[in-house]
Design a protein around this motif. Sequence first.
Motif, PDB file in Angstrom:
ATOM      1  N   ASN A  27       0.812  -1.222   0.000  1.00  0.00           N
ATOM      2  CA  ASN A  27       0.000   0.000   0.000  1.00  0.00           C
ATOM      3  C   ASN A  27       0.846   1.275   0.000  1.00  0.00           C
ATOM      4  O   ASN A  27       0.327   2.376  -0.127  1.00  0.00           O
ATOM      5  N   ARG A  96      -7.323  -1.940  -8.055  1.00  0.00           N
ATOM      6  CA  ARG A  96      -8.086  -0.794  -7.578  1.00  0.00           C
ATOM      7  C   ARG A  96      -7.193   0.439  -7.403  1.00  0.00           C
ATOM      8  O   ARG A  96      -7.615   1.555  -7.609  1.00  0.00           O
ATOM      9  N   ARG A 125     -16.816   1.280  -4.416  1.00  0.00           N
ATOM     10  CA  ARG A 125     -15.656   2.107  -4.070  1.00  0.00           C
ATOM     11  C   ARG A 125     -15.837   3.484  -4.696  1.00  0.00           C
ATOM     12  O   ARG A 125     -15.292   3.768  -5.757  1.00  0.00           O
ATOM     13  N   PRO A 126     -16.607   4.338  -4.075  1.00  0.00           N
ATOM     14  CA  PRO A 126     -16.831   5.656  -4.671  1.00  0.00           C
ATOM     15  C   PRO A 126     -15.554   6.486  -4.706  1.00  0.00           C
ATOM     16  O   PRO A 126     -14.643   6.268  -3.900  1.00  0.00           O
ATOM     17  N   ILE A 127     -15.483   7.421  -5.661  1.00  0.00           N
ATOM     18  CA  ILE A 127     -14.321   8.322  -5.713  1.00  0.00           C
ATOM     19  C   ILE A 127     -14.786   9.782  -5.723  1.00  0.00           C
ATOM     20  O   ILE A 127     -14.092  10.652  -6.201  1.00  0.00           O
ATOM     21  N   ASP A 128     -16.005   9.991  -5.176  1.00  0.00           N
ATOM     22  CA  ASP A 128     -16.556  11.348  -5.173  1.00  0.00           C
ATOM     23  C   ASP A 128     -15.628  12.352  -4.474  1.00  0.00           C
ATOM     24  O   ASP A 128     -15.445  13.480  -4.926  1.00  0.00           O
ATOM     25  N   MET A 129     -14.989  11.924  -3.397  1.00  0.00           N
ATOM     26  CA  MET A 129     -14.094  12.851  -2.669  1.00  0.00           C
ATOM     27  C   MET A 129     -12.859  13.193  -3.499  1.00  0.00           C
ATOM     28  O   MET A 129     -12.384  14.320  -3.484  1.00  0.00           O
ATOM     29  N   HIS A 130     -12.353  12.182  -4.225  1.00  0.00           N
ATOM     30  CA  HIS A 130     -11.189  12.418  -5.094  1.00  0.00           C
ATOM     31  C   HIS A 130     -11.570  13.484  -6.133  1.00  0.00           C
ATOM     32  O   HIS A 130     -10.835  14.454  -6.350  1.00  0.00           O
ATOM     33  N   PHE A 166     -14.331  12.543   5.292  1.00  0.00           N
ATOM     34  CA  PHE A 166     -13.836  11.307   5.924  1.00  0.00           C
ATOM     35  C   PHE A 166     -12.352  11.224   5.551  1.00  0.00           C
ATOM     36  O   PHE A 166     -11.992  11.578   4.425  1.00  0.00           O
ATOM     37  N   SER A 168     -10.179   9.715   3.938  1.00  0.00           N
ATOM     38  CA  SER A 168      -9.957   8.686   2.912  1.00  0.00           C
ATOM     39  C   SER A 168      -8.468   8.605   2.549  1.00  0.00           C
ATOM     40  O   SER A 168      -7.837   9.623   2.242  1.00  0.00           O
ATOM     41  N   VAL A 169      -7.948   7.392   2.576  1.00  0.00           N
ATOM     42  CA  VAL A 169      -6.535   7.185   2.232  1.00  0.00           C
ATOM     43  C   VAL A 169      -6.315   7.543   0.765  1.00  0.00           C
ATOM     44  O   VAL A 169      -5.428   8.328   0.413  1.00  0.00           O
ATOM     45  N   GLY A 170      -7.165   6.978  -0.098  1.00  0.00           N
ATOM     46  CA  GLY A 170      -6.994   7.190  -1.538  1.00  0.00           C
ATOM     47  C   GLY A 170      -7.157   8.659  -1.920  1.00  0.00           C
ATOM     48  O   GLY A 170      -6.364   9.186  -2.715  1.00  0.00           O
ATOM     49  N   THR A 311      -8.637  -1.914   9.038  1.00  0.00           N
ATOM     50  CA  THR A 311      -9.614  -2.778   8.359  1.00  0.00           C
ATOM     51  C   THR A 311      -8.917  -3.936   7.655  1.00  0.00           C
ATOM     52  O   THR A 311      -9.454  -5.042   7.580  1.00  0.00           O
ATOM     53  N   ASP A 312      -7.699  -3.690   7.162  1.00  0.00           N
ATOM     54  CA  ASP A 312      -6.974  -4.736   6.447  1.00  0.00           C
ATOM     55  C   ASP A 312      -6.541  -5.889   7.355  1.00  0.00           C
ATOM     56  O   ASP A 312      -6.135  -6.938   6.859  1.00  0.00           O
ATOM     57  N   ILE A 334     -15.201   0.545   7.913  1.00  0.00           N
ATOM     58  CA  ILE A 334     -14.647   1.185   6.711  1.00  0.00           C
ATOM     59  C   ILE A 334     -15.356   0.696   5.450  1.00  0.00           C
ATOM     60  O   ILE A 334     -15.707   1.497   4.589  1.00  0.00           O
ATOM     61  N   PHE A 335     -15.576  -0.607   5.340  1.00  0.00           N
ATOM     62  CA  PHE A 335     -16.189  -1.154   4.116  1.00  0.00           C
ATOM     63  C   PHE A 335     -17.466  -1.920   4.436  1.00  0.00           C
ATOM     64  O   PHE A 335     -17.578  -2.558   5.478  1.00  0.00           O
TER      65      PHE A 335
HETATM   66  C1  UD1 Z   1      -8.825   1.668   2.529  1.00  0.00           C
HETATM   67  C2  UD1 Z   1      -8.323   1.728   3.952  1.00  0.00           C
HETATM   68  C3  UD1 Z   1      -6.848   1.478   3.917  1.00  0.00           C
HETATM   69  C4  UD1 Z   1      -6.631   0.126   3.253  1.00  0.00           C
HETATM   70  C5  UD1 Z   1      -7.254   0.065   1.875  1.00  0.00           C
HETATM   71  C6  UD1 Z   1      -7.177  -1.307   1.215  1.00  0.00           C
HETATM   72  C7  UD1 Z   1      -9.043   3.168   5.787  1.00  0.00           C
HETATM   73  C8  UD1 Z   1      -9.432   4.515   6.209  1.00  0.00           C
HETATM   74  N1  UD1 Z   1      -8.660   3.032   4.509  1.00  0.00           N
HETATM   75  O1  UD1 Z   1      -8.192   2.659   1.761  1.00  0.00           O
HETATM   76  O2  UD1 Z   1      -6.320   1.484   5.214  1.00  0.00           O
HETATM   77  O3  UD1 Z   1      -5.269  -0.163   3.147  1.00  0.00           O
HETATM   78  O4  UD1 Z   1      -8.616   0.397   1.977  1.00  0.00           O
HETATM   79  O5  UD1 Z   1      -8.035  -2.212   1.811  1.00  0.00           O
HETATM   80  O6  UD1 Z   1      -9.041   2.227   6.578  1.00  0.00           O
HETATM   81  N2  UD1 Z   1     -15.072   6.798   0.319  1.00  0.00           N
HETATM   82  C9  UD1 Z   1     -16.066   7.551  -0.249  1.00  0.00           C
HETATM   83  N3  UD1 Z   1     -15.738   8.421  -1.262  1.00  0.00           N
HETATM   84  C10 UD1 Z   1     -14.486   8.557  -1.727  1.00  0.00           C
HETATM   85  C11 UD1 Z   1     -13.468   7.773  -1.157  1.00  0.00           C
HETATM   86  C12 UD1 Z   1     -13.788   6.900  -0.134  1.00  0.00           C
HETATM   87  O7  UD1 Z   1     -17.229   7.462   0.146  1.00  0.00           O
HETATM   88  O8  UD1 Z   1     -14.260   9.356  -2.646  1.00  0.00           O
HETATM   89  C13 UD1 Z   1     -15.395   5.841   1.409  1.00  0.00           C
HETATM   90  C14 UD1 Z   1     -15.249   4.403   0.977  1.00  0.00           C
HETATM   91  O9  UD1 Z   1     -16.417   3.902   0.374  1.00  0.00           O
HETATM   92  C15 UD1 Z   1     -14.925   3.691   2.255  1.00  0.00           C
HETATM   93  C16 UD1 Z   1     -14.144   4.720   3.036  1.00  0.00           C
HETATM   94  O10 UD1 Z   1     -14.462   5.991   2.456  1.00  0.00           O
HETATM   95  O11 UD1 Z   1     -16.099   3.411   2.967  1.00  0.00           O
HETATM   96  C17 UD1 Z   1     -12.639   4.436   3.059  1.00  0.00           C
HETATM   97  O12 UD1 Z   1     -12.128   4.745   1.852  1.00  0.00           O
HETATM   98  P1  UD1 Z   1     -10.600   5.027   1.566  1.00  0.00           P
HETATM   99  O13 UD1 Z   1      -9.788   5.266   2.806  1.00  0.00           O
HETATM  100  O14 UD1 Z   1     -10.555   5.996   0.478  1.00  0.00           O
HETATM  101  O15 UD1 Z   1     -10.232   3.622   0.963  1.00  0.00           O
HETATM  102  P2  UD1 Z   1      -8.879   3.197   0.436  1.00  0.00           P
HETATM  103  O16 UD1 Z   1      -8.061   4.329  -0.015  1.00  0.00           O
HETATM  104  O17 UD1 Z   1      -9.153   2.113  -0.508  1.00  0.00           O
END
Ligand code: UD1
Length: 423
Positions: A27, A96, A125-130, A166, A168-170, A311-312, A334-335
């Motif tokens: 990651n 992803r 996996r929404p990306i609205d925040m991105h 939130f 969000s990591v991504g 969560t992982d 988280i998911f």
């Molecule tokens: C998440 C985990 C990360 C893990 C990775 C792979 C958290 C906070 N993040 O990162 O530790 O390594 O999965 O399993 O534990 N969301 C939105 N809109 C957005 C982006 C996210 O609604 O634009 C929501 C997602 O649906 C989810 C939550 O935010 O419920 C966490 O998302 P995010 O941290 O972005 O996920 P990853 O980056 O995949």
Amino acid sequence: MHKNTQKFVITGGRRLCGEIALQGSKNSALPIMAAAFLAQGETVLKGCPKLTDVYSAMRILTCLGCRCRMEGSNAVIDSSSPGSFSISDELMGEMRSSIMFMGAILGRMGECEVSAPGGCELGPRPIDMHLAALRKMGAEINIRGGRIYCRLPSGRARGTKISLSFPSVGATENIILCAVRAEGETIINNAAREPEICDLCSFLRCCGADIKGDGESRIVINGIENLHGCEYTVMPDRIAGATYLSIAAAAGGELILKNACVAEMEPFLSVLEQTGCCVYSSENRIYLRRGGRLRAIKNRIRTMPHPGFPTDAQAVLMAALITAEGTSVFEENIFDCRYRHTDALIKMGADIEVMGKAAVIRGVDRLHGAEAEATDLRGGAAVAAAALSADGTTVLTGIGHIDRGYEKFEEAVTSLGGIIRRE
Ligand code: UD1
């Protein structure tokens, strides 16, 4: 995606003893590989794990016009002369994390074209925040037929203040990637604080970027015009660490993890200790010994953004707790769909009840081998952990998921005395 038809045949019931040197973090490596696209020159990423996702990232970089190769455990990426700003549907679909390339391509080229990620094994996996953040930084974004077109009219993003609803990591990573070459200052409030964010920022600083506050909720990035390549060592994989510790806790035995990031693993280790395992850590080593039966965890194990329980690590710890004495409860925050591994665990004799966000694990005395399927990366590792603690043999299909995140998984398990074969 994941068309691997191989399987693991695992015979459980052996105590596992030995040492494992942890692989570099998946990651971390993936966003850093995207970040290497921002550098005008060559990046040498040391300790890069050899994983199918890493090879997917290399294919993406190659299509963008970079020259990439693996030299031992180093990924060498030359982004001197990029030739494209577009990633095909097929390449986007391979993993992803490909969405991380959006911020990097936009930051380097001023425009990008990628696919919208579909739903995945863990749910939507929404990306609205991105997208909202990139728009705030000046990007014009159009989505047509599943393709996302982004363009910065002036060629560069503009610094701004972004408050995430939130952490969000991504989204945090994409904003950082776009902001390092933006005009002016970008401030991210409620930023993700995961250690991999810090690793990405450390890498970018090595390339000349001006970033402060990573690891805290407020990150400040001062855009600069150009980044240069560098040599950088990827941090150890805290989730692979949690997995091997959970495997040893599930099967019983003694494990020394070398090259471990002890401080970053603390949220996991503090819960693991409550099972009654002996856990000691020194600078970069973690020692675990499990003698008698594990104890259930009294308090709910709530997955939360870092520094909460990751969560992982939910699935792999669950694999150890299914044979613990007493009842443990997980709460997955988280998911939405992150309990799919429970079907396979139940097939092996586990007593698990899933109720919305909660999973109630009532400890059973023994597990037995079964025919099971890995449905996602960490869930697949959890089933393998359970299989190593079970009586008899488990045939685990869908192991392409496991290959996405664990380097030489079966070699590591075999080195501890576990019986596992790839067929
Ligand atoms: C998440 C985990 C990360 C893990 C990775 C792979 C958290 C906070 N993040 O990162 O530790 O390594 O999965 O399993 O534990 N969301 C939105 N809109 C957005 C982006 C996210 O609604 O634009 C929501 C997602 O649906 C989810 C939550 O935010 O419920 C966490 O998302 P995010 O941290 O972005 O996920 P990853 O980056 O995949």
